[in-house]
Design an enzyme around this catalytic site. Structure first.
Site, PDB file in Angstrom:
ATOM      1  N   ARG A 148      51.259  47.478  44.231  1.00  0.00           N
ATOM      2  CA  ARG A 148      50.452  46.747  43.248  1.00  0.00           C
ATOM      3  C   ARG A 148      50.880  47.239  41.870  1.00  0.00           C
ATOM      4  NH1 ARG A 148      44.065  45.268  42.926  1.00  0.00           N
ATOM      5  NH2 ARG A 148      44.811  43.796  44.492  1.00  0.00           N
ATOM      6  N   HIS A 164      49.445  36.830  43.496  1.00  0.00           N
ATOM      7  CA  HIS A 164      48.661  37.644  44.437  1.00  0.00           C
ATOM      8  C   HIS A 164      48.738  36.974  45.811  1.00  0.00           C
ATOM      9  CE1 HIS A 164      45.934  40.510  45.903  1.00  0.00           C
ATOM     10  NE2 HIS A 164      44.817  40.165  45.288  1.00  0.00           N
ATOM     11  N   GLN A 198      46.263  37.715  48.903  1.00  0.00           N
ATOM     12  CA  GLN A 198      44.934  37.120  48.742  1.00  0.00           C
ATOM     13  C   GLN A 198      44.905  35.696  49.282  1.00  0.00           C
ATOM     14  OE1 GLN A 198      41.998  38.480  47.211  1.00  0.00           O
ATOM     15  NE2 GLN A 198      41.145  36.644  48.155  1.00  0.00           N
ATOM     16  N   ASP A 210      38.205  32.788  39.278  1.00  0.00           N
ATOM     17  CA  ASP A 210      38.522  34.223  39.252  1.00  0.00           C
ATOM     18  C   ASP A 210      38.052  34.761  37.897  1.00  0.00           C
ATOM     19  OD1 ASP A 210      39.584  36.739  39.814  1.00  0.00           O
ATOM     20  OD2 ASP A 210      41.665  36.168  39.409  1.00  0.00           O
ATOM     21  N   CYS A 260      38.249  35.475  44.688  1.00  0.00           N
ATOM     22  CA  CYS A 260      38.942  36.601  45.336  1.00  0.00           C
ATOM     23  C   CYS A 260      38.197  37.915  45.165  1.00  0.00           C
ATOM     24  CB  CYS A 260      40.366  36.712  44.780  1.00  0.00           C
ATOM     25  SG  CYS A 260      40.436  37.161  43.037  1.00  0.00           S
ATOM     26  N   ARG A 307      40.513  39.415  54.394  1.00  0.00           N
ATOM     27  CA  ARG A 307      41.675  40.192  53.935  1.00  0.00           C
ATOM     28  C   ARG A 307      42.204  41.062  55.079  1.00  0.00           C
ATOM     29  NH1 ARG A 307      42.413  40.970  48.423  1.00  0.00           N
ATOM     30  NH2 ARG A 307      44.471  41.667  49.114  1.00  0.00           N
TER      31      ARG A 307
HETATM   32  N1  NVA Z   1      43.189  38.117  38.447  1.00  0.00           N
HETATM   33  C1  NVA Z   1      42.633  39.373  38.861  1.00  0.00           C
HETATM   34  C2  NVA Z   1      42.645  39.491  40.342  1.00  0.00           C
HETATM   35  C3  NVA Z   1      42.037  40.757  40.878  1.00  0.00           C
HETATM   36  C4  NVA Z   1      42.094  40.857  42.359  1.00  0.00           C
HETATM   37  C5  NVA Z   1      43.404  40.512  38.223  1.00  0.00           C
HETATM   38  O1  NVA Z   1      44.649  40.459  38.194  1.00  0.00           O
HETATM   39  O2  NVA Z   1      42.784  41.442  37.720  1.00  0.00           O
HETATM   40  N1   CP Z   2      40.830  40.560  45.538  1.00  0.00           N
HETATM   41  C1   CP Z   2      41.436  41.754  45.403  1.00  0.00           C
HETATM   42  O1   CP Z   2      42.654  41.865  45.493  1.00  0.00           O
HETATM   43  O2   CP Z   2      40.588  42.776  45.195  1.00  0.00           O
HETATM   44  P1   CP Z   2      40.992  44.283  44.833  1.00  0.00           P
HETATM   45  O3   CP Z   2      41.499  44.282  43.423  1.00  0.00           O
HETATM   46  O4   CP Z   2      39.707  45.050  44.993  1.00  0.00           O
HETATM   47  O5   CP Z   2      42.050  44.741  45.785  1.00  0.00           O
END
Ligand code: NVA
Ligand code: CP
Length: 303
Positions: free
Chosen positions: A102, A129, A132, A220, A259, A287
């Protein structure tokens, strides 16, 4: 080209592979979750950004399938002191069977996948992502039937999660309508890619237009990890909040998805996220089988 099964982005995988991953996620829910499909295999997870769902579901996914997880963060490793992503990939490949990353920059993910000699999984970048979306498609098929027959509406920021929805709309052939303020829409190149690959993907500024008779309404956070919290962004996104009124334009039996993490009162009202149409907890739960299926595909194991 290598024949390593990297899971980097939905648009990079063919339809048959993606359907196989989705179907395996479904099957795995019906099987004993302790089946040792990944006995003795190991996964390193590298987090340069926070996570709850991705971290817990991947760790449990590999453990429940008989394997091991090692969790690393940037500051607790030599990455934080300047060791390159490529060298980290080469080293981790000596110890583990797969790596999940990540990170902010897609370039780091690509660097990891080019240098690793084991599969690399995209656990979120600023641009997409994909893990997800496998869980989301599983949720849609459980709640509504074949995803190709659904109309999905997105209202909010044209962010990384929206980009993976665009990839998925092309690969799984469902209709996707995105509503975002002009300056926060997904890149026009991505929309053109979708449309020129037969995707029924449209972008507009009016959330009602997107949500009208949709089967599934998705949003989101307004501020993704790494985005600046500014008041202009907030005021641009106010009209895109999913409230009961906006939901009422969708089909009566439409579902609401997110998500998570959610910000009640910003992108969605409490009434909607905690209401009858919301499937966000099932979505988060999915998930786990989704990660199991992704890991199994990466490691060449079938049900
Ligand atoms: N769009 C959000 C998704 C988190 C799972 C982010 O990148 O922070
Ligand atoms: N939806 C998602 O990826 O959540 P986290 O950031 O908690 O992993």
């Amino acid at each position: 080209m290598t024949d390593i099964h990297h899971f980097l982005d939905i648009d990079l995988l063919d339809r048959e592979t993606l359907r196989k991953i989705l179907n395996t996620a479904k099957s795995i829910k019906l099987l004993d979750s302790q089946l040792n499909y990944l006995h003795g295999r190991s996964l390193a997870m590298v987090f340069e950004k926070p996570s709850t769902r991705t971290r817990v579901s991947f760790e449990l996914a590999i453990k429940q399938l008989g394997g091991h997880a090692v969790i690393l963060d940037q500051n607790g490793t030599q990455l934080g002191r300047g060791e390159t992503v490529a060298d980290t990939a080469r080293v981790l490949s000596q110890y583990v069977d797969a790596i999940m990353l990540r990170t902010s920059a897609k370039a780091s993910l690509m660097e990891m996948s080019e240098a690793a000699t084991v599969p690399v999984i995209n656990g979120l970048t600023n641009e997409s992502h994909p893990c997800q979306i496998i869980a989301d498609l599983l949720t849609i098929e459980e709640c509504k039937g074949p995803v190709g027959e659904q109309v999905v509406a997105w209202s909010g920021d044209g962010n990384n999660v929206a980009a993976s929805w665009i990839h998925a709309a092309v690969k799984f052939q469902f209709e996707l309508r995105l509503a975002s303020p002009k300056t926060l829409q997904n890149a026009s190149g991505l929309i053109k890619w979708a449309q020129s690959n037969g995707g029924r993907v449209t972008v507009c500024e009016d959330p009602r237009l997107a949500v009208e008779k949709a089967d599934c309404v998705v949003t989101d956070t307004w501020v993704s990890m790494g985005d600046k919290k500014d008041s202009e962004r907030r005021s641009l996104l106010e009209p895109y909040r999913i409230d009961s009124k906006l939901m009422s334009y969708a089909k009566k039996d439409a579902i609401f998805m997110h998500c998570l993490p959610a910000h009640r009162g910003d992108e969605v009202t409490t009434e909607v996220i905690d209401g009858k149409q919301s499937v966000v907890w099932a979505e988060a739960g999915n998930r786990l089988p989704a990660q199991k299926s992704i890991l199994m595909w990466c490691l060449g194991v079938s049900v």
